[in-house]
Scaffold this active site. Structure first.
Site, PDB file in Angstrom:
ATOM      1  N   LYS A  11       0.806  -1.409  -0.100  1.00 54.76           N
ATOM      2  CA  LYS A  11       0.205   0.190   0.168  1.00 54.76           C
ATOM      3  C   LYS A  11       1.058   1.544   0.326  1.00 54.76           C
ATOM      4  CE  LYS A  11      -3.896  -2.006   2.099  1.00 54.76           C
ATOM      5  NZ  LYS A  11      -4.791  -2.206   3.568  1.00 54.76           N
ATOM      6  N   HIS A 117      -2.658  -5.631   1.463  1.00 55.58           N
ATOM      7  CA  HIS A 117      -3.841  -5.961   1.347  1.00 55.58           C
ATOM      8  C   HIS A 117      -3.449  -7.609   1.080  1.00 55.58           C
ATOM      9  CE1 HIS A 117      -7.943  -6.551   0.352  1.00 55.58           C
ATOM     10  NE2 HIS A 117      -7.729  -7.190  -0.403  1.00 55.58           N
TER      11      HIS A 117
HETATM   12  P1  CMP Z   1      -7.375  -4.994   3.818  1.00 51.30           P
HETATM   13  O1  CMP Z   1      -6.973  -5.871   4.106  1.00 51.30           O
HETATM   14  O2  CMP Z   1      -6.870  -3.659   3.056  1.00 51.30           O
HETATM   15  O3  CMP Z   1      -9.424  -4.472   4.370  1.00 51.30           O
HETATM   16  C1  CMP Z   1      -9.267  -3.126   3.767  1.00 51.30           C
HETATM   17  C2  CMP Z   1      -8.677  -2.115   4.354  1.00 51.30           C
HETATM   18  O4  CMP Z   1      -9.848  -0.906   5.962  1.00 51.30           O
HETATM   19  C3  CMP Z   1      -7.911  -2.522   5.833  1.00 51.30           C
HETATM   20  O5  CMP Z   1      -6.860  -3.720   5.163  1.00 51.30           O
HETATM   21  C4  CMP Z   1      -7.104  -1.636   6.449  1.00 51.30           C
HETATM   22  O6  CMP Z   1      -6.342  -1.098   6.112  1.00 51.30           O
HETATM   23  C5  CMP Z   1      -9.148  -0.286   6.255  1.00 51.30           C
HETATM   24  N1  CMP Z   1      -9.356  -0.294   7.937  1.00 51.30           N
HETATM   25  C6  CMP Z   1      -9.328   0.881   8.325  1.00 51.30           C
HETATM   26  N2  CMP Z   1     -10.079   0.516   9.317  1.00 51.30           N
HETATM   27  C7  CMP Z   1     -10.550  -0.718   9.415  1.00 51.30           C
HETATM   28  C8  CMP Z   1     -11.847  -1.042  10.284  1.00 51.30           C
HETATM   29  N3  CMP Z   1     -11.930  -0.340  10.921  1.00 51.30           N
HETATM   30  N4  CMP Z   1     -11.305  -2.310  10.445  1.00 51.30           N
HETATM   31  C9  CMP Z   1     -10.905  -3.122   8.802  1.00 51.30           C
HETATM   32  N5  CMP Z   1     -10.206  -2.562   8.194  1.00 51.30           N
HETATM   33  C10 CMP Z   1     -10.380  -0.863   8.365  1.00 51.30           C
END
Ligand code: CMP
Length: 139
Positions: A11, A117
């Site tokens: 990211k 991610h």
């Molecule tokens: P990712 O695995 O890319 O999937 C969704 C993304 O949302 C997560 O990683 C985080 O970067 C972002 N995110 C921000 N706030 C939250 C939260 N409270 N719970 C889960 N994901 C979050």
């Protein structure tokens, strides 16, 4: 166990801090094959499309702004049980809760700025890989 593919993203927080090389080292040490890799910057619409499943979540606007704030490195990774293995290599979404030695524990700074991610299931992996890569890029 089956050979699988999963989508991995480094990211903008990690790319911007010069951590791509360190994260690629984790990927090599965990013995993933990088089937395809590229660097790109998402538009707002592209980020909203990628994270459409989170559209109703309170963090959606901040997340899509964050994901358009700089370059990403996206990869299709392959190995046995790749989806679970990449999730294990990254660690929990919240770096504060991630296991010692994982990418997110080592480099992540918040639940949003969590450096990487990964796809969460086989169906999602197919859709996410297809979002970024054409069939020819995956041969
Ligand atoms: P990712 O695995 O890319 O999937 C969704 C993304 O949302 C997560 O990683 C985080 O970067 C972002 N995110 C921000 N706030 C939250 C939260 N409270 N719970 C889960 N994901 C979050």
């Amino acid at each position: 166990m089956a050979i699988e593919r999963t989508l991995a993203i480094i990211k903008p927080d990690a790319v911007g801090r010069g951590l791509a090389g360190d994260i690629l080292k984790h990927i090599h040490e965990a013995k993933f094959k990088i089937v395809a890799i590229k660097s790109l910057r998402l538009t707002k619409a592209e980020a909203e499309g990628f994270y459409a499943v989170h559209r109703e979540r309170p963090f959606f606007k901040d997340l899509t702004e964050f994901m358009t704030s700089g370059k990403l490195i996206v990869m299709a990774l392959e190995c046995e049980n790749a989806i679970a293995r990449w999730r294990d290599t990254m660690g929990a979404t919240d770096p504060a809760k991630a296991a010692h030695g994982t990418i997110r524990k080592t480099f992540g700074t918040s639940i949003q700025n969590n450096c990487t991610h990964g796809s969460d299931a086989a169906e999602t992996a197919r859709a996410e890989i297809g979002y970024f890569f054409s069939g020819m890029e995956l041969v």
